[in-house]
Structure formats: structure tokens, C-alpha cells
Write a protein that holds these residues in place. Structure first.
Motif, mmCIF file in Angstrom:
data_model
loop_
_atom_site.group_PDB
_atom_site.id
_atom_site.type_symbol
_atom_site.label_atom_id
_atom_site.label_comp_id
_atom_site.label_asym_id
_atom_site.label_seq_id
_atom_site.Cartn_x
_atom_site.Cartn_y
_atom_site.Cartn_z
ATOM 1 N N THR A 14 53.230 47.445 28.421
ATOM 2 C CA THR A 14 53.169 46.097 27.866
ATOM 3 C C THR A 14 51.741 45.737 27.469
ATOM 4 O OG1 THR A 14 52.832 45.080 30.035
ATOM 5 C CG2 THR A 14 55.107 45.376 29.318
ATOM 6 N N ALA A 15 51.596 44.669 26.714
ATOM 7 C CA ALA A 15 50.281 44.223 26.246
ATOM 8 C C ALA A 15 49.469 43.648 27.413
ATOM 9 C CB ALA A 15 50.447 43.168 25.156
ATOM 10 N N PRO A 16 48.132 43.681 27.322
ATOM 11 C CA PRO A 16 47.287 43.130 28.396
ATOM 12 C C PRO A 16 47.614 41.680 28.719
ATOM 13 C CG PRO A 16 45.950 44.435 26.899
ATOM 14 C CD PRO A 16 47.316 44.350 26.281
ATOM 15 N N MET A 17 47.894 40.870 27.699
ATOM 16 C CA MET A 17 48.216 39.462 27.941
ATOM 17 C C MET A 17 49.530 39.334 28.705
ATOM 18 S SD MET A 17 47.254 36.335 27.685
ATOM 19 C CE MET A 17 45.950 36.314 26.446
ATOM 20 N N THR A 18 50.485 40.195 28.428
ATOM 21 C CA THR A 18 51.761 40.168 29.144
ATOM 22 C C THR A 18 51.557 40.507 30.614
ATOM 23 O OG1 THR A 18 52.934 40.840 27.128
ATOM 24 C CG2 THR A 18 54.094 41.147 29.223
ATOM 25 N N ARG A 19 50.754 41.524 30.880
ATOM 26 C CA ARG A 19 50.483 41.895 32.279
ATOM 27 C C ARG A 19 49.793 40.750 33.016
ATOM 28 N NH1 ARG A 19 49.508 46.822 29.644
ATOM 29 N NH2 ARG A 19 47.239 46.612 29.636
ATOM 30 N N ARG A 27 40.257 38.495 42.201
ATOM 31 C CA ARG A 27 39.407 39.401 41.420
ATOM 32 C C ARG A 27 40.255 40.248 40.468
ATOM 33 N NH1 ARG A 27 36.614 39.760 46.402
ATOM 34 N NH2 ARG A 27 37.721 41.688 46.956
ATOM 35 N N LEU A 28 41.435 40.660 40.947
ATOM 36 C CA LEU A 28 42.343 41.416 40.083
ATOM 37 C C LEU A 28 42.760 40.567 38.887
ATOM 38 C CD1 LEU A 28 44.253 43.779 39.405
ATOM 39 C CD2 LEU A 28 45.951 42.721 40.925
ATOM 40 N N LYS A 29 43.097 39.317 39.146
ATOM 41 C CA LYS A 29 43.500 38.421 38.062
ATOM 42 C C LYS A 29 42.353 38.224 37.075
ATOM 43 C CE LYS A 29 44.899 33.650 37.234
ATOM 44 N NZ LYS A 29 45.257 32.364 37.862
ATOM 45 N N ALA A 30 41.127 38.097 37.588
ATOM 46 C CA ALA A 30 39.967 37.912 36.710
ATOM 47 C C ALA A 30 39.775 39.128 35.812
ATOM 48 C CB ALA A 30 38.713 37.668 37.551
ATOM 49 N N ARG A 31 39.981 40.323 36.359
ATOM 50 C CA ARG A 31 39.846 41.542 35.549
ATOM 51 C C ARG A 31 40.927 41.597 34.470
ATOM 52 N NH1 ARG A 31 38.887 43.856 40.674
ATOM 53 N NH2 ARG A 31 40.958 44.837 40.704
ATOM 54 N N LEU A 32 42.146 41.210 34.850
ATOM 55 C CA LEU A 32 43.235 41.187 33.870
ATOM 56 C C LEU A 32 42.958 40.168 32.767
ATOM 57 C CD1 LEU A 32 46.323 41.358 36.266
ATOM 58 C CD2 LEU A 32 45.531 43.168 34.737
ATOM 59 N N LYS A 33 42.399 39.034 33.170
ATOM 60 C CA LYS A 33 42.087 37.994 32.192
ATOM 61 C C LYS A 33 41.023 38.479 31.220
ATOM 62 C CE LYS A 33 41.242 33.020 31.968
ATOM 63 N NZ LYS A 33 41.016 31.788 32.765
ATOM 64 N N GLN A 34 40.034 39.186 31.750
ATOM 65 C CA GLN A 34 38.976 39.713 30.898
ATOM 66 C C GLN A 34 39.529 40.755 29.928
ATOM 67 O OE1 GLN A 34 35.778 41.648 33.001
ATOM 68 N NE2 GLN A 34 34.360 41.412 31.304
ATOM 69 N N ALA A 35 40.428 41.605 30.432
ATOM 70 C CA ALA A 35 41.026 42.645 29.586
ATOM 71 C C ALA A 35 41.908 42.038 28.505
ATOM 72 C CB ALA A 35 41.844 43.613 30.438
ATOM 73 N N ALA A 36 42.589 40.935 28.857
ATOM 74 C CA ALA A 36 43.496 40.304 27.895
ATOM 75 C C ALA A 36 42.743 39.541 26.822
ATOM 76 C CB ALA A 36 44.463 39.369 28.622
ATOM 77 N N GLY A 37 41.584 38.997 27.182
ATOM 78 C CA GLY A 37 40.834 38.202 26.218
ATOM 79 C C GLY A 37 41.666 37.025 25.764
ATOM 80 N N ARG A 38 41.743 36.820 24.470
ATOM 81 C CA ARG A 38 42.563 35.748 23.900
ATOM 82 C C ARG A 38 43.743 36.338 23.143
ATOM 83 N NH1 ARG A 38 41.271 30.974 24.427
ATOM 84 N NH2 ARG A 38 42.552 30.290 22.663
#
Length: 355
Positions: free
Chosen positions: A95-100, A125-136
Motif C-alpha cells: 500500500t501507499a505510505p499515506m495509507t500505512r 516515534r513509529l508514527k512520526a517516521r510514517l508521517k515523514q515517509a508519507a509527506g503530503r
């Protein structure tokens, strides 16, 4: 004869299928409270937000039931370990980074609300990394699909003219006029698709000889604040033609009187799921570009940006945003565009003087 089988995770989408402890957890999170009872920490969420959380948490339970069935006997919060979350993310790798991010955020929001005194620092911290990977999100999805509001209004005109060329009283003419009215309305009043689908005659939309007013209740806006305005004059003709000519034709095809503004071919109110593809297909036919309803909001912001940084300040009012975050991003973008224009003008002036 083959029977259609439901995907193994589907049954977990609704709380009725959840283990007893998870159902109790959910009920406590949304407990209304009373004189002797505490209110649930998520009671403030609207029904649509609750349904979204339920679906994401159900996806988590569905994965656990398939890959870690023994964990369903454990307390819900004890399952939300980093090891399990990492394994789930590996299963979501397609799935896409934003979906994860959205899936994990839903689970952690429930877990953190249910166990505020636990140490969730690793999960944060895991959520922050996912947020960074997803960007906008994926900007490539929107490339070439964000047209100006004026261009979208021209699309509505072409859709309307095509429909008007069809015989009077026909279904295809009525549906075309309806699509034109939706596109025109979104072009200058780019409300969210849910709000568009919830418009009702006599409730959220009223028409007199000289004006049409749209009013959205707080339950129909994402910000939770009521919103109302006069329909712009550029849109009025599209909406009046739909209400006077096309909607009665669609309404007669139904078995009951439906108050929804937008009716489908059977005379029933169009759902959010039906509106999106219809608008995307209509814009594709005219422009060669599929423009879904949400991109009309980007179009409005982009149009303001192209006018001036000052115009970009109007974005929250037009889009119904609760905060200035989106407007600020577009304001900075507008300043960059204006600076680029000034720089280009300066270079051009220097070239003229050098001749």
C-alpha cells in the motif's frame, strides 16, 4: 457452482464481529457519560470519524486474526506492541505510505485514548517516521489535474451545452444538466464531497426569484462549524436549470419523494461514492483529464494563489478550514510566485536598458 467468498478481513470492519474485550474498549471510548459516569475520551468525534476509526481498527483485528490469532485472547492494549506493528506494516508494504500512516494512526489513536498512562513513546516515534515517509501524499497523482476554477466553470458550460442539445425530457439530458450543475457549484463553492452529497431541498438549499442560498449544518462540515452563503451568480443559471427542468425528470423516476438535491437515474439521492466517479468522468470527457471532486478544492486554492498572496488569505473561508495551516502553505507559495514575477520583471527591465 462457485460461491463468492468474503475477504477474510471484511468481517472485522464492524465492531459486532470483534472480541468481547475490544467491543468493551470501544464502548468505553465513546461512552456518553452522565452524573455518575465519566465521558469517553473520544465521545467528541462525529459519526463519520468514528466509522473511519472503526474500519481502521477492524483492519488491524483482521490481520491479527489471520496472522496472530493467539493474540486475540490478550487484552487489546497488550497486542499493540512494536513487534506486531512492524509485522503489520510489512504486510501492508503493497500500500501507499499515506495509507500505512492512516491505518497505524487509527490503531494508535484508539490505544492511546484507552491507555493514556501507558508508555507509547516508541509507537509515537513509529508514527512520526510514517508521517515523514508519507509527506503530503503522492504529488505525482495531481500533476496536470489541478485546473483553475475558471477553467472548471468552462467545463460546466460545455457539459451543460452538450446536455441541452439532447431532446427535452430525456434522461440523458437531465443527467447532463445535473452533472453540469455539480461541476459549476464545486468550481466556485468547492465543498467536500460529503457536504455536496448531503445537500437537501428546503433544508440546506433554498431558492427564491433572485437568489439561491446554501447552508450547511455543523454536522455536515469537517470543521464542525455551520457554513452558509449565496450561490455565486455565475453558478445560479446552472443550478436553476437543474432544479426547474432536470431534477423533476429524475424525481419522477423514483418510488418515493427524495429530498436530496442530487438525484440519480432512479430518483434516489446520490451517495458520495456515486458523485465522485460521475464528476471525474464528466471532466475527463471534456478536458481529457479526470478531476475528482476533492481536486476542485485544490483548484480554488491554486486560483487564489495565482491572483496574489493577499487573495490566498481567503482560502480558509472558501474551503471551510478550521485552521490557517493550508492557507499559510498556499500563502507562502503565492509569495514565491510573486517574487518570481518580480524577479522576471527586473531581468526584463535590465535587458531593455542594456539595448
Amino acid at each position: 457452482m462457485k460461491r463468492n467468498r468474503t475477504p477474510r478481513t471484511d468481517r472485522w470492519r464492524w465492531s459486532a464481529a470483534w472480541p468481547l474485550d475490544d467491543r468493551r474498549l470501544w464502548q468505553n471510548l465513546f461512552a456518553p457519560g452522565g452524573p455518575l459516569d465519566d465521558r469517553g475520551p473520544l465521545i467528541h468525534l462525529r459519526e463519520t470519524s468514528r466509522q473511519t476509526l472503526m474500519s481502521r481498527y477492524g483492519r488491524w483485528l483482521g490481520w491479527l486474526s489471520a496472522d496472530r490469532p493467539e493474540t486475540l485472547a490478550h487484552a487489546p492494549l497488550d497486542r499493540t506492541t512494536m513487534d506486531h506493528l512492524h509485522d503489520w506494516l510489512r504486510a501492508l508494504d503493497h500500500t501507499a505510505p499515506m495509507t500505512r500512516l492512516m491505518f497505524v494512526d487509527g490503531v494508535l489513536r484508539i490505544a492511546m485514548a484507552a491507555g493514556p498512562d501507558r508508555d507509547w513513546s516508541a509507537q509515537r516515534r513509529l508514527k512520526a517516521r510514517l508521517k515523514q515517509a508519507a509527506g503530503r501524499g503522492d504529488p505525482a497523482r495531481k500533476q496536470g489535474r489541478i485546473l483553475s476554477s475558471m477553467h472548471l466553470l468552462e467545463v460546466a458550460t460545455e457539459v451543460s451545452e452538450t446536455a441541452m442539445a439532447r431532446p427535452e425530457g430525456t434522461l440523458s439530458r437531465a443527467m447532463g444538466l445535473r452533472d453540469a450543475a455539480m461541476i459549476a457549484l464545486l468550481a466556485l463553492l468547492p465543498m467536500r464531497r460529503r457536504s455536496l452529497a448531503r445537500l437537501r431541498i428546503g433544508n440546506s438549499i433554498s431558492m427564491t426569484e433572485d437568489r439561491i442560498v446554501i447552508a450547511l449544518a455543523s454536522a455536515d462540515t469537517k470543521s464542525g462549524k455551520p457554513w452558509d452563503c449565496d450561490v455565486p451568480v455565475q453558478v445560479e443559471s446552472f443550478l436553476r436549470t437543474y432544479l426547474v427542468e432536470a431534477r423533476p425528470i429524475l424525481a419522477r423516476r423514483g418510488t418515493i419523494e427524495d429530498p436530496h438535491l442530487w438525484l440519480d437515474r432512479t430518483g434516489r439521492g446520490m451517495t458520495e461514492a456515486a458523485i465522485g466517479p460521475r464528476i471525474a468522468e464528466a471532466t475527463l470527457r471534456v478536458t481529457g483529464i479526470r478531476v475528482p471532486p476533492h481536486y476542485f478544492r485544490d483548484a480554488a486554492a491554486t486560483t487564489f494563489v495565482r491572483i496574489s498572496p493577499q487573495a490566498a488569505r481567503l482560502i480558509p473561508s472558501v474551503l471551510g478550514h478550521a485552521g490557517p495551516g493550508t492557507a499559510e502553505r498556499h500563502y507562502i507559495h503565492a509569495q514565491t510566485i510573486e517574487a518570481g514575477r518580480d524577479y522576471a520583471a527586473l531581468i526584463a527591465a535590465r535587458k531593455r536598458r542594456a539595448r
